[in-house]
Design a protein around this motif. Structure first.
Motif, PDB file in Angstrom:
ATOM      1  N   UNK A  60      13.698 -55.992  -1.419  1.00 17.61           N
ATOM      2  CA  UNK A  60      12.581 -56.276  -0.505  1.00 17.61           C
ATOM      3  C   UNK A  60      13.041 -56.867   0.823  1.00 17.61           C
ATOM      4  N   UNK A  61      13.619 -58.065   0.773  1.00 15.92           N
ATOM      5  CA  UNK A  61      13.888 -58.807   2.005  1.00 15.92           C
ATOM      6  C   UNK A  61      14.874 -58.103   2.928  1.00 15.92           C
ATOM      7  N   UNK A  62      15.897 -57.489   2.373  1.00 12.35           N
ATOM      8  CA  UNK A  62      16.885 -56.824   3.227  1.00 12.35           C
ATOM      9  C   UNK A  62      16.346 -55.538   3.848  1.00 12.35           C
ATOM     10  N   UNK A  63      15.163 -55.148   3.482  1.00 16.50           N
ATOM     11  CA  UNK A  63      14.517 -54.024   4.155  1.00 16.50           C
ATOM     12  C   UNK A  63      14.078 -54.427   5.562  1.00 16.50           C
ATOM     13  N   UNK A  64      13.886 -55.736   5.754  1.00 22.44           N
ATOM     14  CA  UNK A  64      13.375 -56.256   7.024  1.00 22.44           C
ATOM     15  C   UNK A  64      14.358 -57.208   7.702  1.00 22.44           C
ATOM     16  N   UNK A  65      15.050 -58.020   6.913  1.00 25.56           N
ATOM     17  CA  UNK A  65      15.880 -59.090   7.455  1.00 25.56           C
ATOM     18  C   UNK A  65      17.356 -58.866   7.160  1.00 25.56           C
ATOM     19  N   UNK A  66      18.201 -59.352   8.059  1.00 23.06           N
ATOM     20  CA  UNK A  66      19.630 -59.413   7.818  1.00 23.06           C
ATOM     21  C   UNK A  66      19.904 -60.732   7.103  1.00 23.06           C
ATOM     22  N   UNK A  67      20.337 -60.658   5.880  1.00 26.28           N
ATOM     23  CA  UNK A  67      20.607 -61.867   5.091  1.00 26.28           C
ATOM     24  C   UNK A  67      22.068 -61.830   4.682  1.00 26.28           C
ATOM     25  N   UNK A  68      22.882 -62.636   5.366  1.00 27.05           N
ATOM     26  CA  UNK A  68      24.320 -62.639   5.110  1.00 27.05           C
ATOM     27  C   UNK A  68      24.774 -63.812   4.251  1.00 27.05           C
ATOM     28  N   UNK A  69      24.054 -64.924   4.330  1.00 29.17           N
ATOM     29  CA  UNK A  69      24.511 -66.157   3.702  1.00 29.17           C
ATOM     30  C   UNK A  69      23.448 -66.742   2.790  1.00 29.17           C
ATOM     31  N   UNK A  70      23.904 -67.612   1.890  1.00 32.66           N
ATOM     32  CA  UNK A  70      23.001 -68.198   0.905  1.00 32.66           C
ATOM     33  C   UNK A  70      23.368 -69.655   0.641  1.00 32.66           C
ATOM     34  N   UNK A  71      22.343 -70.453   0.459  1.00 31.28           N
ATOM     35  CA  UNK A  71      22.506 -71.806  -0.065  1.00 31.28           C
ATOM     36  C   UNK A  71      21.916 -71.776  -1.467  1.00 31.28           C
ATOM     37  N   UNK A  72      22.693 -72.231  -2.441  1.00 34.36           N
ATOM     38  CA  UNK A  72      22.233 -72.283  -3.822  1.00 34.36           C
ATOM     39  C   UNK A  72      22.339 -73.713  -4.318  1.00 34.36           C
ATOM     40  N   UNK A  73      21.318 -74.160  -5.027  1.00 30.13           N
ATOM     41  CA  UNK A  73      21.337 -75.500  -5.592  1.00 30.13           C
ATOM     42  C   UNK A  73      21.193 -75.435  -7.099  1.00 30.13           C
ATOM     43  N   UNK A  74      21.730 -76.434  -7.747  1.00 28.26           N
ATOM     44  CA  UNK A  74      21.465 -76.675  -9.156  1.00 28.26           C
ATOM     45  C   UNK A  74      21.184 -78.165  -9.253  1.00 28.26           C
ATOM     46  N   UNK A  75      19.945 -78.497  -9.562  1.00 25.85           N
ATOM     47  CA  UNK A  75      19.507 -79.888  -9.496  1.00 25.85           C
ATOM     48  C   UNK A  75      19.518 -80.586 -10.845  1.00 25.85           C
TER      49      UNK A  75
END
Length: 169
Positions: A60-75
């Motif tokens: 879905x999202x990459x159809x519209x946005x360039x997403x190269x990086x990610x922040x991931x959390x484990x709380x």
């Protein structure tokens, strides 16, 4: 509505996790048949979560946005522990060492999958209250996180930050 610039915007993905409670045992009889939980169910839910994030980002999202990086959390509360509350030993399906080792492998495999989707992934690991033990000042979530860091140490696009706090209350 959203009107993109002529250049593709770059967005940042955020993947939030918490409360895996690896080792927790909930029998259907405990919940009048409404729910159950154990290590196998954790594994199934982890796979469902991983697939859902993949569909959301890549489908879905990459159809519209360039997403190269990610922040991931484990709380935290990755492990469920053994002595967090009285008679807890009746409510676990894995001893603590298995919660840590088997859990670290499962979570690391999920993180490796996500890291393959991005140029860079920052992983923030916060311990929870179920990682605390009554007889020591060790938090088992932190031990699991240290194994995660060791397991992922050769993955060049992952930066790992383990909280200095004993637990996130």
């Amino acid at each position: 509505y959203y009107i993109p610039d002529t250049e593709a915007d770059e967005e940042l993905a955020f993947i939030h996790t918490a409360d895996f409670h690896i080792g927790e045992l909930v029998r259907p009889s405990d919940t009048a048949g409404l729910s159950s939980y154990n290590f196998e169910i954790f594994q199934q839910r982890r796979q469902i979560f991983q697939n859902a994030i993949d569909k959301i980002i890549n489908g879905l999202l990459r159809q519209v946005f360039t997403i190269k990086n990610c922040i991931m959390t484990c709380l935290g509360d990755t492990t469920t522990g053994e002595d967090v509350f009285p008679k807890q030993m009746n409510r676990i399906d894995l001893p603590l060492m298995q919660q840590i080792f088997r859990g670290a492998v499962e979570i690391a495999n999920m993180i490796l999958f996500f890291s393959g989707m991005f140029e860079h992934l920052w992983l923030y690991l916060i311990p929870g209250n179920h990682g605390r033990t009554k007889t020591t000042d060790i938090n088992t979530d932190i031990i699991l996180y240290m194994f995660l860091a060791a397991y992922l140490r050769h993955q060049p696009n992952i930066d790992i930050v383990i909280s200095d706090s004993d637990y996130c209350g």
